[in-house]
Design an enzyme around this catalytic site. Structure first.
Site, PDB file in Angstrom:
ATOM      1  N   GLY B  35       0.914  -1.116  -0.056  1.00 46.79           N
ATOM      2  CA  GLY B  35      -0.109  -0.606  -0.118  1.00 46.79           C
ATOM      3  C   GLY B  35       1.092   1.246   0.341  1.00 46.79           C
ATOM      4  O   GLY B  35       1.995   1.600  -0.064  1.00 46.79           O
ATOM      5  N   ALA B  36      -0.151   2.648   0.228  1.00 44.76           N
ATOM      6  CA  ALA B  36       0.788   3.088   0.411  1.00 44.76           C
ATOM      7  C   ALA B  36       1.793   4.041   1.662  1.00 44.76           C
ATOM      8  O   ALA B  36       2.936   4.631   1.559  1.00 44.76           O
ATOM      9  CB  ALA B  36       0.138   4.675   0.120  1.00 44.76           C
ATOM     10  N   GLY B  38       3.255   1.071   3.527  1.00 47.55           N
ATOM     11  CA  GLY B  38       3.938  -0.117   3.630  1.00 47.55           C
ATOM     12  C   GLY B  38       4.157  -0.969   3.044  1.00 47.55           C
ATOM     13  O   GLY B  38       2.812  -1.694   2.018  1.00 47.55           O
ATOM     14  N   ASP B 144     -11.100   3.460   5.802  1.00 52.45           N
ATOM     15  CA  ASP B 144     -10.589   2.565   4.454  1.00 52.45           C
ATOM     16  C   ASP B 144     -11.654   1.937   4.115  1.00 52.45           C
ATOM     17  O   ASP B 144     -10.457   0.923   3.756  1.00 52.45           O
ATOM     18  CB  ASP B 144      -8.679   2.911   3.912  1.00 52.45           C
ATOM     19  CG  ASP B 144      -8.890   2.506   2.773  1.00 52.45           C
ATOM     20  OD1 ASP B 144      -9.708   3.534   2.263  1.00 52.45           O
ATOM     21  OD2 ASP B 144      -7.914   2.676   2.294  1.00 52.45           O
TER      22      ASP B 144
END
Lengths: 246, 322
Positions: B35-36, B38, B144
């Site tokens: 993901g953005a 990790g 999210d």
């Protein structure tokens, strides 16, 4: 006791500067005034994710105690929001480690903290990040190559305001662009917290050929001094009254 | 300074991770997500297979670990994967932070779903709403919520939420979100954590399952119109509209409407024979609920077999609870 404010510059650009002062050095100077310089590099659709021309983006942010990201235009909205948030966190983190240094009498490296201690420190940082006031100066590179990315930039700024509005802390933002025909930077929007204003100023954008990033940064940072909003500015980043809401 | 570049971490398969503080050892099997904020790896620890999230930004790790620990405390209902370990790891002279959690071996909703399963979808969504309800009760929202973060556990056959990076305390600004699932992006409200924010995203999750939605959404920002255009989801239209317009304050309100949805379909068929069917009859829940479910079950057993079977048994269980 007056409330502290975090001050940031957010530079949105698509390439390396080609005129005037070295933006990395200017950025370093700005950081010394307690203002972080954050940079988002916007890629061309056919560019790879690690283009050599955009390394400057990371260097400027590094020198400016800021955060940088290099993304395609369609990722701008999420990135602008994320970079702003991370920059707040980073500023508070360095403030907190300064405090820790005062308490322990020596530099406390975060790597030396156990996961349990880190969690406690981070909780304080997160609380502050949500509640502290924020002043963001947005500086947009409008050189010719940015032209077709402008609608994405505009959308991302609208989106940023939604995020700022949702925080508990207060905020102000202003928008400048460069280059222009007669001046280095031009103000599109002075300090405001009114998101609807963005729509009014954006169509005015003109584009030029050169990219004097360094000089533009130097000009832009003056705006933090010239236009003080409301109560007197506090030069400490945060003070102990951070929990009081605006 | 933790500035710049991506917080993701690339580890070769077979890499041995030894925790700096708790001295546990994990062997990397393969990457399972990025993901953005990790990277996630499938690893083998002393207790078997685990998922390990590692990041250059320690803030990401401590925050998510804290959330997962909180999730465990919510009584009776397992909201998130069990947290196993939190530690640091030095790799090629750089220190990274990581946490280890239970590995959820699941099927993505996207891979599981087919428009012919539109009626089964209700069961999955009700399970999801049940979990969200308990999360909201604990003072947080998921934030999210998107199709990618929803799995059907191969073992328990339950919907599982993964990636707790967006979990946000009620009243605060949402930490992490995905534009297309975000209420702010659609100009249908603030990006502030309230239960309705999650329920909005639940509606988008459902809409994303309509094969035409993505294409339509590129040039249409009016969600209500988009809902009308999603033909395969027709029975859900009233619920979707209520959810995107913020008319559900609580997950359970949306869940109740989903319960009634089944009834309505039943009622429709009955109505043709007897239009004067009273509301009272229609509201006797248990038998009526189970009936259509059993029927569909027969048809589907061949297709996805035991997965749905267990889901329906669970569904039956849930109906007796509420």
């Amino acid at each position: 006791m007056s409330k502290g404010t975090i001050r940031q510059i957010l530079l949105i650009t698509d390439g390396c500067s080609n005129q005037g002062e070295d933006p990395v050095r200017v950025s370093e100077q700005i950081a010394k005034q307690g203002i972080s310089v954050n940079v988002i590099g916007v890629l061309e659709d056919d560019q790879t994710e690690d283009p050599t021309g955009l390394t400057e983006v990371n260097d400027i942010a590094e020198a400016g105690n800021g955060v940088s990201r290099i993304v395609y235009a369609e990722e701008l909205s999420e990135t602008v929001q994320m970079v702003t948030q991370q920059a707040i966190t980073q500023t508070i983190q360095s403030y907190v480690s300064k405090e820790l240094k005062d308490i322990f009498g020596k530099e406390v490296n975060e790597e030396e903290l156990s996961p349990e201690t880190k969690e406690e420190v981070h909780e304080i940082v997160e609380d502050l990040g949500e509640t502290v006031d924020l002043q963001v100066l947005i500086l947009i590179d409008t050189s010719a190559s940015m032209q077709h990315k402008m609608s994405a930039v505009r959308e991302s700024l609208n989106d940023l305001v939604i995020s700022l509005r949702s925080r508990l802390g207060g905020y102000y933002f202003s928008i400048y662009h460069f280059p222009t025909r007669r001046q280095i930077t031009k103000r599109l929007l002075s300090w405001t917290n009114e998101g609807a204003e963005i729509a009014k100023v954006f169509p005015k954008l003109a584009t030029g050929g050169i990219t004097p990033t360094g000089a533009a940064l130097k000009e832009a940072v003056k705006m933090f001094d010239e236009e003080v909003i409301g109560e007197e500015q506090d030069y400490d980043i945060i003070d102990s009254s951070y929990r009081s809401s605006s | 300074m933790t500035s710049s570049i991506h917080p993701t971490v690339h580890l070769a398969n077979g890499t041995k991770i030894v925790g700096k503080w708790h001295r546990q050892t994990y062997k990397v099997i393969r990457q399972i997500g990025e993901g953005a904020r990790g990277s996630i790896y499938l690893v083998r620890g002393s207790q078997g297979l685990n998922a390990l999230k590692i990041s250059k930004d320690p803030f990401v790790i401590t925050r998510e670990a804290k959330i997962l620990r909180l999730m465990k405390k919510v009584q009776g209902v397992q909201l998130g994967p069990f947290l196993i370990d939190v530690d640091d790891f030095t790799y090629r002279k750089t220190q990274y932070s990581f946490y280890v959690m239970e590995y959820v071996d699941g099927v993505r909703i996207k891979d599981w779903y087919h428009p012919s399963k539109a009626s089964h979808l209700a069961i999955v969504i009700k399970q999801l709403l049940f979990k969200l309800h308990h999360l909201h009760l604990s003072g947080y929202i998921f934030g999210d919520l998107k199709l990618e973060n929803l799995l059907i556990d191969r073992q328990s056959k339950q919907v599982r939420l993964v990636d707790f990076g967006g979990v946000t305390q009620l009243g605060r600004s949402v930490r992490e979100y995905t534009s297309h699932y975000d209420r702010g992006y659609w100009q249908m409200g603030e990006r502030k954590a309230d239960p309705a924010y999650d329920l909005f995203a639940v509606a988008i999750c459902i809409l994303q399952l309509d094969p035409t939605f993505k294409r339509m959404a590129t040039n249409q920002r009016n969600l209500v119109k988009l809902i009308d255009q999603s033909r395969t989801l027709e029975p859900y239209h009233p619920i979707l509209k209520k959810a995107v317009q913020g008319q559900y304050q609580q997950a359970m309100e949306m869940k109740k409407d989903l319960n009634r949805l089944k009834l309505n379909r039943q009622r429709k068929t009955v109505r043709r024979k007897n239009p004067s069917l009273t509301k009272k009859t229609a509201n006797q829940p248990n038998i009526q609920h189970l009936h259509p479910a059993k029927q569909t079950m027969k048809k589907e057993v061949i297709g996805i077999g035991s997965l749905l079977f267990v889901q329906f048994s669970l569904l039956a269980g849930f109906y007796y609870w509420f």
